[in-house]
Design a protein around this motif. Sequence first.
Motif, mmCIF file in Angstrom:
data_model
loop_
_atom_site.group_PDB
_atom_site.id
_atom_site.type_symbol
_atom_site.label_atom_id
_atom_site.label_comp_id
_atom_site.label_asym_id
_atom_site.label_seq_id
_atom_site.Cartn_x
_atom_site.Cartn_y
_atom_site.Cartn_z
ATOM 1 N N LYS A 1 73.817 78.234 45.060
ATOM 2 C CA LYS A 1 75.094 77.595 44.762
ATOM 3 C C LYS A 1 74.992 76.913 43.403
ATOM 4 N N ASP A 2 76.133 76.830 42.725
ATOM 5 C CA ASP A 2 76.173 76.112 41.458
ATOM 6 C C ASP A 2 75.943 74.629 41.712
ATOM 7 N N LEU A 3 75.197 74.002 40.824
ATOM 8 C CA LEU A 3 74.985 72.565 40.918
ATOM 9 C C LEU A 3 76.091 71.855 40.142
ATOM 10 N N ASP A 4 76.561 70.761 40.689
ATOM 11 C CA ASP A 4 77.605 69.963 40.056
ATOM 12 C C ASP A 4 77.114 69.510 38.678
ATOM 13 N N PRO A 5 77.728 69.975 37.603
ATOM 14 C CA PRO A 5 77.241 69.625 36.267
ATOM 15 C C PRO A 5 77.328 68.130 35.965
#
Length: 93
Positions: free
Chosen positions: A3-7
Amino acid sequence: MFKDLDPLLHSQLRLGIMSLLISVKSAEFVFIKEKTGATAGNLSIQLDKLSGAGYISVVKSFKGKKPVPTCSITRVGIKAFEAYVKALKEYIE
Protein backbone atom coordinates in the motif's frame (compact mmCIF):
# COMPACT_ATOMS: atom_id res chain seq x y z
CA MET A 1 1.24 -5.43 -3.45
CA PHE A 2 2.36 -2.79 -0.99
CA LYS A 3 0.00 0.00 0.00
CA ASP A 4 1.09 3.58 -0.57
CA LEU A 5 2.39 5.28 2.54
CA ASP A 6 0.81 8.59 3.51
CA PRO A 7 3.34 11.15 2.22
CA LEU A 8 2.36 13.58 4.96
CA LEU A 9 3.35 11.07 7.64
CA HIS A 10 6.34 9.71 5.75
CA SER A 11 8.48 12.59 7.00
CA GLN A 12 10.68 11.84 9.99
CA LEU A 13 9.68 14.96 11.92
CA ARG A 14 5.95 14.76 11.14
CA LEU A 15 5.94 11.06 12.04
CA GLY A 16 7.73 11.91 15.28
CA ILE A 17 5.18 14.59 16.11
CA MET A 18 2.29 12.23 15.45
CA SER A 19 3.93 9.42 17.45
CA LEU A 20 4.32 11.79 20.37
CA LEU A 21 0.82 13.22 20.18
CA ILE A 22 -0.88 9.85 19.90
CA SER A 23 0.52 8.93 23.32
CA VAL A 24 -0.49 12.12 25.18
CA LYS A 25 -3.71 14.12 25.49
CA SER A 26 -1.96 17.30 24.33
CA ALA A 27 1.51 18.82 24.20
CA GLU A 28 2.86 22.35 24.19
CA PHE A 29 5.07 23.55 21.35
CA VAL A 30 8.19 23.72 23.55
CA PHE A 31 7.68 20.12 24.76
CA ILE A 32 7.34 18.85 21.18
CA LYS A 33 10.40 20.87 20.16
CA GLU A 34 12.48 19.35 22.98
CA LYS A 35 11.32 15.79 22.29
CA THR A 36 11.86 15.96 18.53
CA GLY A 37 15.01 18.07 18.52
CA ALA A 38 13.52 20.24 15.78
CA THR A 39 14.20 23.91 15.30
CA ALA A 40 11.33 26.22 16.17
CA GLY A 41 10.92 27.30 12.54
CA ASN A 42 10.88 23.80 11.09
CA LEU A 43 8.54 22.53 13.81
CA SER A 44 6.15 25.39 13.16
CA ILE A 45 6.04 24.58 9.45
CA GLN A 46 5.43 20.87 10.08
CA LEU A 47 2.70 21.60 12.63
CA ASP A 48 1.00 23.84 10.06
CA LYS A 49 1.09 21.00 7.50
CA LEU A 50 -0.39 18.49 9.97
CA SER A 51 -2.99 20.99 11.12
CA GLY A 52 -3.91 21.87 7.54
CA ALA A 53 -4.54 18.20 6.83
CA GLY A 54 -6.78 17.95 9.90
CA TYR A 55 -4.41 15.51 11.62
CA ILE A 56 -3.81 17.75 14.63
CA SER A 57 -5.44 20.75 16.24
CA VAL A 58 -3.43 23.68 17.53
CA VAL A 59 -4.86 25.90 20.24
CA LYS A 60 -3.01 29.12 20.99
CA SER A 61 -3.17 30.46 24.52
CA PHE A 62 -1.00 32.83 26.51
CA LYS A 63 1.12 32.60 29.64
CA GLY A 64 1.40 36.23 30.55
CA LYS A 65 2.23 37.89 27.24
CA LYS A 66 3.94 34.84 25.77
CA PRO A 67 1.97 32.76 23.22
CA VAL A 68 1.80 29.04 24.01
CA PRO A 69 0.57 26.80 21.18
CA THR A 70 -0.78 23.46 22.41
CA CYS A 71 -1.24 20.57 19.98
CA SER A 72 -3.43 17.49 20.10
CA ILE A 73 -4.13 14.72 17.62
CA THR A 74 -7.58 14.59 16.01
CA ARG A 75 -9.71 11.58 15.15
CA VAL A 76 -8.68 12.02 11.52
CA GLY A 77 -5.05 12.05 12.64
CA ILE A 78 -5.47 8.91 14.72
CA LYS A 79 -7.01 7.07 11.77
CA ALA A 80 -4.26 8.27 9.42
CA PHE A 81 -1.55 7.27 11.90
CA GLU A 82 -3.08 3.83 12.44
CA ALA A 83 -3.39 3.28 8.68
CA TYR A 84 0.25 4.34 8.23
CA VAL A 85 1.43 1.91 10.92
CA LYS A 86 -0.68 -0.88 9.41
CA ALA A 87 0.82 -0.23 5.96
CA LEU A 88 4.34 -0.30 7.43
CA LYS A 89 3.62 -3.63 9.11
CA GLU A 90 2.58 -5.05 5.74
CA TYR A 91 5.98 -4.05 4.35
CA ILE A 92 7.69 -5.97 7.14
CA GLU A 93 5.56 -9.13 6.96
